[in-house]
Scaffold this active site. Structure first.
Site, PDB file in Angstrom:
ATOM      1  N   SER A 246      25.718 -18.822 -17.214  1.00  0.00           N
ATOM      2  CA  SER A 246      25.319 -18.112 -18.259  1.00  0.00           C
ATOM      3  C   SER A 246      24.474 -16.958 -18.006  1.00  0.00           C
ATOM      4  O   SER A 246      23.209 -17.188 -17.978  1.00  0.00           O
ATOM      5  CB  SER A 246      24.795 -19.349 -19.144  1.00  0.00           C
ATOM      6  OG  SER A 246      23.481 -19.846 -18.623  1.00  0.00           O
TER       7      SER A 246
ATOM      8  N   HIS B 129      27.772 -25.367 -18.865  1.00  0.00           N
ATOM      9  CA  HIS B 129      27.745 -26.246 -17.825  1.00  0.00           C
ATOM     10  C   HIS B 129      28.661 -27.448 -18.109  1.00  0.00           C
ATOM     11  O   HIS B 129      28.474 -28.471 -17.147  1.00  0.00           O
ATOM     12  CB  HIS B 129      26.220 -26.778 -17.357  1.00  0.00           C
ATOM     13  CG  HIS B 129      25.380 -25.352 -17.158  1.00  0.00           C
ATOM     14  ND1 HIS B 129      24.158 -25.403 -17.092  1.00  0.00           N
ATOM     15  CD2 HIS B 129      25.880 -24.275 -16.745  1.00  0.00           C
ATOM     16  CE1 HIS B 129      23.810 -24.483 -16.724  1.00  0.00           C
ATOM     17  NE2 HIS B 129      24.717 -23.368 -16.491  1.00  0.00           N
TER      18      HIS B 129
ATOM     19  N   GLN C 255      22.581 -25.909 -24.008  1.00  0.00           N
ATOM     20  CA  GLN C 255      23.291 -26.018 -22.353  1.00  0.00           C
ATOM     21  C   GLN C 255      22.455 -27.057 -21.818  1.00  0.00           C
ATOM     22  O   GLN C 255      23.164 -27.888 -20.989  1.00  0.00           O
ATOM     23  CB  GLN C 255      23.048 -24.457 -21.956  1.00  0.00           C
ATOM     24  CG  GLN C 255      23.562 -24.656 -20.484  1.00  0.00           C
ATOM     25  CD  GLN C 255      23.375 -23.182 -20.032  1.00  0.00           C
ATOM     26  OE1 GLN C 255      24.493 -22.204 -20.257  1.00  0.00           O
ATOM     27  NE2 GLN C 255      22.475 -22.760 -19.414  1.00  0.00           N
ATOM     28  N   GLU C 256      21.187 -27.090 -22.095  1.00  0.00           N
ATOM     29  CA  GLU C 256      20.409 -28.124 -21.006  1.00  0.00           C
ATOM     30  C   GLU C 256      19.454 -28.902 -21.848  1.00  0.00           C
ATOM     31  O   GLU C 256      18.492 -28.525 -22.607  1.00  0.00           O
ATOM     32  CB  GLU C 256      19.558 -27.504 -20.166  1.00  0.00           C
ATOM     33  CG  GLU C 256      20.541 -26.601 -19.047  1.00  0.00           C
ATOM     34  CD  GLU C 256      19.669 -25.587 -18.155  1.00  0.00           C
ATOM     35  OE1 GLU C 256      18.546 -25.924 -17.902  1.00  0.00           O
ATOM     36  OE2 GLU C 256      20.288 -25.068 -17.660  1.00  0.00           O
TER      37      GLU C 256
ATOM     38  N   GLU D 167      24.943 -29.305 -13.501  1.00  0.00           N
ATOM     39  CA  GLU D 167      23.500 -29.611 -13.048  1.00  0.00           C
ATOM     40  C   GLU D 167      23.187 -30.867 -12.754  1.00  0.00           C
ATOM     41  O   GLU D 167      22.026 -31.457 -12.758  1.00  0.00           O
ATOM     42  CB  GLU D 167      22.666 -28.608 -13.825  1.00  0.00           C
ATOM     43  CG  GLU D 167      23.056 -27.075 -13.567  1.00  0.00           C
ATOM     44  CD  GLU D 167      22.093 -26.339 -14.507  1.00  0.00           C
ATOM     45  OE1 GLU D 167      21.003 -26.858 -15.367  1.00  0.00           O
ATOM     46  OE2 GLU D 167      22.027 -25.182 -14.137  1.00  0.00           O
TER      47      GLU D 167
ATOM     48  N   ASP E 144      17.203 -26.032 -22.973  1.00  0.00           N
ATOM     49  CA  ASP E 144      17.315 -24.797 -22.551  1.00  0.00           C
ATOM     50  C   ASP E 144      18.815 -24.474 -23.635  1.00  0.00           C
ATOM     51  O   ASP E 144      19.867 -24.973 -23.227  1.00  0.00           O
ATOM     52  CB  ASP E 144      17.668 -24.342 -21.165  1.00  0.00           C
ATOM     53  CG  ASP E 144      18.571 -23.012 -20.910  1.00  0.00           C
ATOM     54  OD1 ASP E 144      18.245 -22.275 -21.753  1.00  0.00           O
ATOM     55  OD2 ASP E 144      18.853 -22.827 -19.722  1.00  0.00           O
TER      56      ASP E 144
ATOM     57  N   GLU F  84      13.692 -23.109 -24.061  1.00  0.00           N
ATOM     58  CA  GLU F  84      14.167 -21.726 -23.179  1.00  0.00           C
ATOM     59  C   GLU F  84      15.439 -21.244 -23.874  1.00  0.00           C
ATOM     60  O   GLU F  84      16.173 -21.558 -24.488  1.00  0.00           O
ATOM     61  CB  GLU F  84      14.609 -22.296 -21.665  1.00  0.00           C
ATOM     62  CG  GLU F  84      14.855 -21.332 -20.981  1.00  0.00           C
ATOM     63  CD  GLU F  84      15.416 -22.014 -19.631  1.00  0.00           C
ATOM     64  OE1 GLU F  84      15.061 -22.863 -19.073  1.00  0.00           O
ATOM     65  OE2 GLU F  84      16.529 -21.241 -18.901  1.00  0.00           O
TER      66      GLU F  84
ATOM     67  N   ASP G 293      14.398 -16.710 -20.258  1.00  0.00           N
ATOM     68  CA  ASP G 293      15.483 -16.690 -19.142  1.00  0.00           C
ATOM     69  C   ASP G 293      16.119 -15.377 -19.006  1.00  0.00           C
ATOM     70  O   ASP G 293      15.872 -14.355 -18.536  1.00  0.00           O
ATOM     71  CB  ASP G 293      16.197 -17.948 -18.936  1.00  0.00           C
ATOM     72  CG  ASP G 293      17.355 -17.830 -17.966  1.00  0.00           C
ATOM     73  OD1 ASP G 293      17.111 -17.086 -17.006  1.00  0.00           O
ATOM     74  OD2 ASP G 293      18.312 -18.812 -17.971  1.00  0.00           O
TER      75      ASP G 293
ATOM     76  N   LYS H 119      14.269 -16.918 -11.500  1.00  0.00           N
ATOM     77  CA  LYS H 119      15.577 -17.173 -10.693  1.00  0.00           C
ATOM     78  C   LYS H 119      15.697 -16.058  -9.922  1.00  0.00           C
ATOM     79  O   LYS H 119      15.760 -14.772 -10.307  1.00  0.00           O
ATOM     80  CB  LYS H 119      16.564 -17.087 -11.857  1.00  0.00           C
ATOM     81  CG  LYS H 119      16.775 -18.441 -12.631  1.00  0.00           C
ATOM     82  CD  LYS H 119      17.900 -17.981 -13.489  1.00  0.00           C
ATOM     83  CE  LYS H 119      18.408 -19.280 -14.368  1.00  0.00           C
ATOM     84  NZ  LYS H 119      19.178 -18.967 -15.440  1.00  0.00           N
TER      85      LYS H 119
ATOM     86  N   HIS I 285      16.680 -23.260 -10.434  1.00  0.00           N
ATOM     87  CA  HIS I 285      17.945 -23.127  -9.690  1.00  0.00           C
ATOM     88  C   HIS I 285      19.232 -22.234 -10.542  1.00  0.00           C
ATOM     89  O   HIS I 285      18.459 -21.791 -11.534  1.00  0.00           O
ATOM     90  CB  HIS I 285      18.537 -24.509  -9.418  1.00  0.00           C
ATOM     91  CG  HIS I 285      18.643 -25.205 -10.522  1.00  0.00           C
ATOM     92  ND1 HIS I 285      19.494 -26.352 -10.944  1.00  0.00           N
ATOM     93  CD2 HIS I 285      18.599 -25.109 -11.800  1.00  0.00           C
ATOM     94  CE1 HIS I 285      19.711 -26.910 -12.163  1.00  0.00           C
ATOM     95  NE2 HIS I 285      18.949 -26.219 -12.927  1.00  0.00           N
ATOM     96  N   ARG I 286      19.958 -22.218 -10.067  1.00  0.00           N
ATOM     97  CA  ARG I 286      21.217 -21.661 -10.883  1.00  0.00           C
ATOM     98  C   ARG I 286      22.275 -22.786 -10.832  1.00  0.00           C
ATOM     99  O   ARG I 286      22.272 -23.655 -10.187  1.00  0.00           O
ATOM    100  CB  ARG I 286      22.191 -20.471 -10.139  1.00  0.00           C
ATOM    101  CG  ARG I 286      21.261 -19.179  -9.943  1.00  0.00           C
ATOM    102  CD  ARG I 286      20.535 -18.649 -11.269  1.00  0.00           C
ATOM    103  NE  ARG I 286      21.387 -18.504 -12.526  1.00  0.00           N
ATOM    104  CZ  ARG I 286      21.354 -17.321 -13.048  1.00  0.00           C
ATOM    105  NH1 ARG I 286      20.852 -16.172 -12.480  1.00  0.00           N
ATOM    106  NH2 ARG I 286      22.112 -16.965 -13.979  1.00  0.00           N
ATOM    107  N   SER I 287      23.165 -22.780 -11.890  1.00  0.00           N
ATOM    108  CA  SER I 287      24.144 -23.810 -12.205  1.00  0.00           C
ATOM    109  C   SER I 287      25.153 -23.894 -10.930  1.00  0.00           C
ATOM    110  O   SER I 287      25.518 -24.958 -10.509  1.00  0.00           O
ATOM    111  CB  SER I 287      25.074 -23.556 -13.251  1.00  0.00           C
ATOM    112  OG  SER I 287      25.514 -22.468 -13.491  1.00  0.00           O
TER     113      SER I 287
ATOM    114  N   LYS J 180      12.700 -26.593 -12.365  1.00  0.00           N
ATOM    115  CA  LYS J 180      13.720 -27.094 -12.894  1.00  0.00           C
ATOM    116  C   LYS J 180      14.997 -26.900 -12.165  1.00  0.00           C
ATOM    117  O   LYS J 180      15.314 -25.839 -11.513  1.00  0.00           O
ATOM    118  CB  LYS J 180      14.086 -26.720 -14.198  1.00  0.00           C
ATOM    119  CG  LYS J 180      14.902 -25.473 -14.544  1.00  0.00           C
ATOM    120  CD  LYS J 180      15.866 -25.025 -15.792  1.00  0.00           C
ATOM    121  CE  LYS J 180      16.429 -23.896 -16.097  1.00  0.00           C
ATOM    122  NZ  LYS J 180      17.184 -23.921 -17.218  1.00  0.00           N
TER     123      LYS J 180
HETATM  124  P1  PGA Z   1      23.009 -20.387 -15.147  1.00  0.00           P
HETATM  125  O1  PGA Z   1      22.005 -21.339 -16.076  1.00  0.00           O
HETATM  126  O2  PGA Z   1      22.690 -20.403 -13.883  1.00  0.00           O
HETATM  127  O3  PGA Z   1      24.377 -20.943 -15.289  1.00  0.00           O
HETATM  128  O4  PGA Z   1      23.047 -19.115 -15.584  1.00  0.00           O
HETATM  129  C1  PGA Z   1      20.757 -21.803 -15.785  1.00  0.00           C
HETATM  130  C2  PGA Z   1      20.169 -21.605 -16.823  1.00  0.00           C
HETATM  131  O5  PGA Z   1      20.322 -20.990 -18.014  1.00  0.00           O
HETATM  132  O6  PGA Z   1      18.677 -21.576 -16.740  1.00  0.00           O
HETATM  133 ZN    ZN Z   2      18.360 -20.556 -19.128  1.00  0.00          ZN
END
Ligand code: PGA
Ligand code: ZN
Length: 404
Positions: A41, A154, A162-163, A204, A241, A269, A294, A319, A347-349, A370
């Site tokens: 994302s 994810h 998403q999270e 993740e 998130d 987030e 983010d 990131k 991290h990244r996914s 995270k």
């Molecule tokens: P991504 O997602 O690494 O797939 O972009 C992680 C996030 O959005 O925090």
């Molecule tokens: Zn994010």
């Protein structure tokens, strides 16, 4: 001074099985490796990720051209440079690329090299990596924000958010934080199983049950925290998130206010899309919880400076591959801290086994990290590195405590 003699890259694979870059930097007697992560994302304003779009053999995902650029142009440029002069090396890489979003060399090529240089510098100095950043005089272990239910980009369930993460706010130290998360995750697994749902995991490492209601996911987590004997919102809080860039229908400010009232949510987030500064500003003003940028800030000082000036959000997700070099990342963290914004190292996914994130979090006092759930070795690698660092620091290991 220890001179770089060459840089060598190769195509390896990330946690989703997609090709990514591993860079190896050499001095006369030492070498060090680093692997670049990759997001699903991604924000529009992130630095460019270079892939061989026309190479059908890897469905357009290979990074062979970027690898070649490292082995030729970048290696030539860095030959003879002092491996300990990270800022100079990062500047050379930025200038060699010469574009605003690092489109010529790709942020993935540049970052893999930038991180490998840092690791090599630590190796040459015979120091643990986290001790070589020299940002603070002491070291602080971060809170883990564990992503225990995966949705959005994810997972392939129907969850729009998403999270769904937990943060053990009352943990005494990092090991205690791990234990608390462990107990909640195991209880969540039992609860999900008892409801006849699948405990398979998403990108993740969080569970990805086939549910589609955000409230249902939140109810599951609240039950797991309770079943574990912890008090919701006191011992353990919930962090989200939303990754709103990915949403077809936006979630409204009022809906967030309701969610915050109903559940022990302490951090959100990307509640809105990356250009919706007005909604971001309103939510930041209307709530006391942590609002994390983010895709909004993309670890970029220009975007963060605008946020700080306009009172947008109060926290930044960090990131490395959103910006492309270690030095720029550290500059962003410094700007955030100076303005009183909290930082969440992320991290990244699509993650490699690389653990540099853990060292950075400890060195810069990010306070929060995270890096997924307690499953998938790509996620555990970072948590396990933090366990090692805590042990190494012994009595001097400080913990972010209840300072967030
Ligand atoms: P991504 O997602 O690494 O797939 O972009 C992680 C996030 O959005 O925090
Ligand atoms: Zn994010």
């Amino acid at each position: 001074m220890s001179k770089i003699i060459k840089v060598k890259a190769r195509q390896v694979f990330d946690s989703r099985g997609n090709p990514t870059i591993e860079a190896e930097v050499f001095t006369k007697n030492n070498s060090a490796l680093a692997i670049c992560p990759s997001g699903a994302s991604t924000g529009t304003y992130e630095a460019f990720e270079k892939r061989d779009k026309n190479n059908k053999r890897y469905l357009g995902k290979s990074v062979l051209n970027a690898v070649n650029l490292i082995n030729t142009k970048i290696s030539k440029k860095l030959k003879g440079q002092n491996v300990h002069d990270q800022e100079r090396i990062d500047t050379l890489l930025i200038n060699l690329d010469g574009t605003r979003q690092k489109t010529r060399l790709g942020a993935n090529s540049i970052l893999a090299v930038s991180m490998a240089v840092k690791k090599l510098s630590a190796r040459v100095k015979k120091l643990p990596l986290f001790k070589t950043f020299l940002v603070k005089n002491n070291f602080k272990l971060p809170y883990p924000l564990m992503n225990i239910i995966n949705g959005g980009a994810h997972a392939n369930n129907g969850l729009r958010i998403q999270e769904f993460m937990i943060r053990p706010d009352r943990a005494k130290n990092f090991s205690d934080a791990m234990r608390i998360c462990y107990v909640v995750i195991k209880n969540l697994s039992k609860i999900i199983k008892n409801r006849g749902l699948s405990t398979s995991v998403g990108d993740e490492g969080g569970f990805a049950p086939m549910i589609s209601s955000n409230n249902q996911a939140l109810d599951l987590i609240v039950s797991a925290i309770k079943k574990s004997g912890f008090v919701n919102g006191r011992d353990v809080s919930i962090c989200l998130d939303v990754a709103a860039n990915e949403l077809k229908k936006p979630i409204l400010i009022e809906e967030f206010t309701e969610l915050i009232k109903k559940y022990p949510i302490r951090s959100i987030e990307d509640p809105f899309k990356e250009d919706d500064w007005d909604s971001w500003k309103k939510l930041t003003k209307n709530t006391k919880i942590q609002i994390v940028g983010d895709d909004l800030f993309v670890t970029n000082t220009k975007r963060l400076a605008k946020g700080i000036k306009d009172n947008v959000a109060n926290s930044i997700l960090v990131k490395l591959n959103q910006i492309g070099t270690l030095s720029e990342t550290l500059e962003t963290i410094e700007m955030a801290h100076r303005a009183g914004y909290t930082c969440v190292i992320s991290h990244r996914s699509g993650a490699p086994e690389d653990t540099i994130l853990a060292d950075i979090a400890v060195a810069v006092h990010s306070g929060q990290i995270k890096t997924g759930s307690l499953s998938r070795s790509d996620r555990l690698a970072k948590y396990n590195q933090l366990v090692r660092i805590e042990e190494l620091l012994g009595q001097t290991a400080e913990y972010a405590g209840r300072s967030i």
